[in-house]
Design an enzyme around this catalytic site. Structure first.
Site, PDB file in Angstrom:
ATOM      1  N   GLU A  59      -5.473  -4.470 -11.841  1.00 50.84           N
ATOM      2  CA  GLU A  59      -5.842  -4.761 -13.201  1.00 50.84           C
ATOM      3  C   GLU A  59      -7.790  -5.430 -13.817  1.00 50.84           C
ATOM      4  O   GLU A  59      -8.347  -5.069 -14.179  1.00 50.84           O
ATOM      5  CB  GLU A  59      -5.222  -5.419 -13.863  1.00 50.84           C
ATOM      6  CG  GLU A  59      -5.332  -5.864 -15.367  1.00 50.84           C
ATOM      7  CD  GLU A  59      -4.389  -6.578 -16.269  1.00 50.84           C
ATOM      8  OE1 GLU A  59      -5.011  -6.491 -17.671  1.00 50.84           O
ATOM      9  OE2 GLU A  59      -3.591  -6.926 -15.796  1.00 50.84           O
ATOM     10  N   GLY A  77       4.183  -5.174 -21.192  1.00 46.50           N
ATOM     11  CA  GLY A  77       5.140  -6.135 -21.977  1.00 46.50           C
ATOM     12  C   GLY A  77       5.028  -7.448 -20.444  1.00 46.50           C
ATOM     13  O   GLY A  77       6.097  -6.733 -20.335  1.00 46.50           O
ATOM     14  N   SER A  87       3.022 -11.342 -20.493  1.00 43.71           N
ATOM     15  CA  SER A  87       3.127 -12.111 -21.567  1.00 43.71           C
ATOM     16  C   SER A  87       4.451 -12.266 -22.525  1.00 43.71           C
ATOM     17  O   SER A  87       4.664 -11.614 -22.980  1.00 43.71           O
ATOM     18  CB  SER A  87       2.343 -13.091 -22.065  1.00 43.71           C
ATOM     19  OG  SER A  87       0.709 -12.312 -21.224  1.00 43.71           O
TER      20      SER A  87
END
Length: 402
Positions: free
Chosen positions: A246, A129, A131
């Site tokens: 990421e 969670g 954006s």
């Protein structure tokens, strides 16, 4: 940079290759091949996770002290490369590759002891969670509030583009805990049980027909203060750490190479409309060669980053370069697939999933059936995890010093 394998690493590669040959279920492989998105459905991804967990290889990027393999960066790369070459599905990235490093780096002993084993076992399925409406590329402008109330936080706000929130039972999220300081300094990192009252998930269907992302609404959601990771106000630091993992925690080139190989093999059977095969058509071969050169260049960059990590360096801002190149190559290769199958590559069956006994009947081939959906889905590659524009700015400032 020496890229020759030692006898020990070559033997390791051969062991991985043999394991994949003997243990990758065909239905899982077929499901991965017929999945348009980068995130495979849990019934495919979790099934493969379970096979690797039983082998002790699921935490292949994890330190041994936290339940992982403790492999060197090179062996992690070899594992990913062999998985890609075998057609194995992508692993469940959000818990395994994004949250787990955050927990063992910033989490307290209780959080590590509780959550890390549950990620490996599959008891917890996580979503991210970050954006929000109005806070995407400018993530520091997020407005979801978490107000401390004794031993709890009360959270209000919403998150958007939340991948697999409809499958997840937990969400790691960024929240604003202080509005009186610089916006980056007022952000904290919180773990939320999605079964908590006040949490609701609304689906967002993509142009490809996939239910992959969602909007998550948080209305007076009470979260134990013990679910705070790190300190209050440390969320921005943690988020930057997570995003580096990421963007640079995986190797994109092997999967891109595998997909390009599949397209080249298909072109051997496709007509060029002139009595020959598409694989022999000059313009098509030129496009393949261009993509192949790009993938090979990306592979060398990723290997260089791996070599630096092996020497003790952090992934660093150069991972933005791999994210930028991989995103563009992903879109280029997916467009090539659509063009390879011609009219058959334009079919867009909105039924999901495209694998299994209830899959819609394909026109021409399974690869042709998934081509348009995959092309549309990959439009998001240049947006998620930081847009191309954001990556270019990071490269200009932090890598090139402009």
């Amino acid at each position: 940079m020496d890229i020759d394998l030692s006898p020990e690493d070559a033997a390791f590669r051969d062991d991985v290759r043999a394991f994949l040959r003997d243990n990758l279920p065909q239905d899982v492989k077929a499901g991965a091949a017929s999945t348009p998105s980068v995130f495979v459905e849990p019934e495919i991804g979790q099934a493969w996770n379970a096979v690797l967990h039983a082998k002790g290889w699921l935490g292949y990027q994890w330190p041994a002290e936290h339940g992982g393999t403790g492999w060197t960066p090179l062996r992690r790369y070899l594992f990913e490369k062999e998985c890609a070459a075998a057609g194995a599905p992508n692993l469940t990235v959000l818990g395994l590759k994004l949250l787990a490093p955050v927990l063992w780096t910033f989490g307290n002993p209780g959080q590590k002891a509780y959550y890390l084993p549950r990620i490996l076992s599959g008891d917890d399925y996580w979503c991210q969670g970050f954006s929000e409406p109005g806070a995407g590329s400018d993530l520091a402008s997020l407005k979801t509030r978490a107000v401390r109330n004794g031993d709890t936080y009360v959270v209000n706000g919403s998150k958007i583009w939340t991948t697999h929130a409809h499958h997840a039972n937990r969400m790691f999220t960024l929240v604003r805990t202080n509005t009186e300081v610089k916006k980056q300094a007022g952000i904290s990192f919180l773990l939320i049980d999605l079964d908590t009252p006040g949490v609701s998930v609304r689906p967002i269907l993509t142009n490809a027909g996939d239910h992959e992302v969602n909007q998550v609404f948080l209305e007076d959601v009470v979260v134990p203060a013990e679910n705070l990771v790190g300190e209050e106000g440390q969320g921005w630091t943690i988020a930057k750490f997570l995003l580096e993992n990421e963007r640079g925690g995986s190797c994109h080139a092997p999967k891109l190479c595998y997909d390009l190989d599949q397209i080249e093999a298909a072109a051997q059977q496709e007509s060029d409309g002139k009595g020959g095969k598409l694989a022999d058509q000059t313009d098509w071969r030129r496009r393949v060669a261009k993509a192949r050169l790009g993938v090979n260049a990306l592979d060398m960059i990723e290997l260089k980053i791996i070599a630096d990590i092996a020497k003790g360096s952090k992934p660093g801002p150069q991972t933005s370069l791999t994210k930028l190149l991989a995103s563009n190559l992903r879109q280029e290769i997916d467009l090539l697939a659509v063009d390879t199958f011609g009219i058959a590559g334009l079919q867009l069956d909105m039924t999901r999933p495209l694998y299994g006994d209830n899959a819609p009947e394909d026109i021409h081939s399974k690869a042709a059936q998934v081509a348009a959906a995959r092309y549309l889905n990959s439009r998001a590659w240049t947006i998620f995890g930081g847009t191309n524009e954001v990556q270019s700015t990071i490269i200009a400032k932090s890598v090139l010093g402009l």
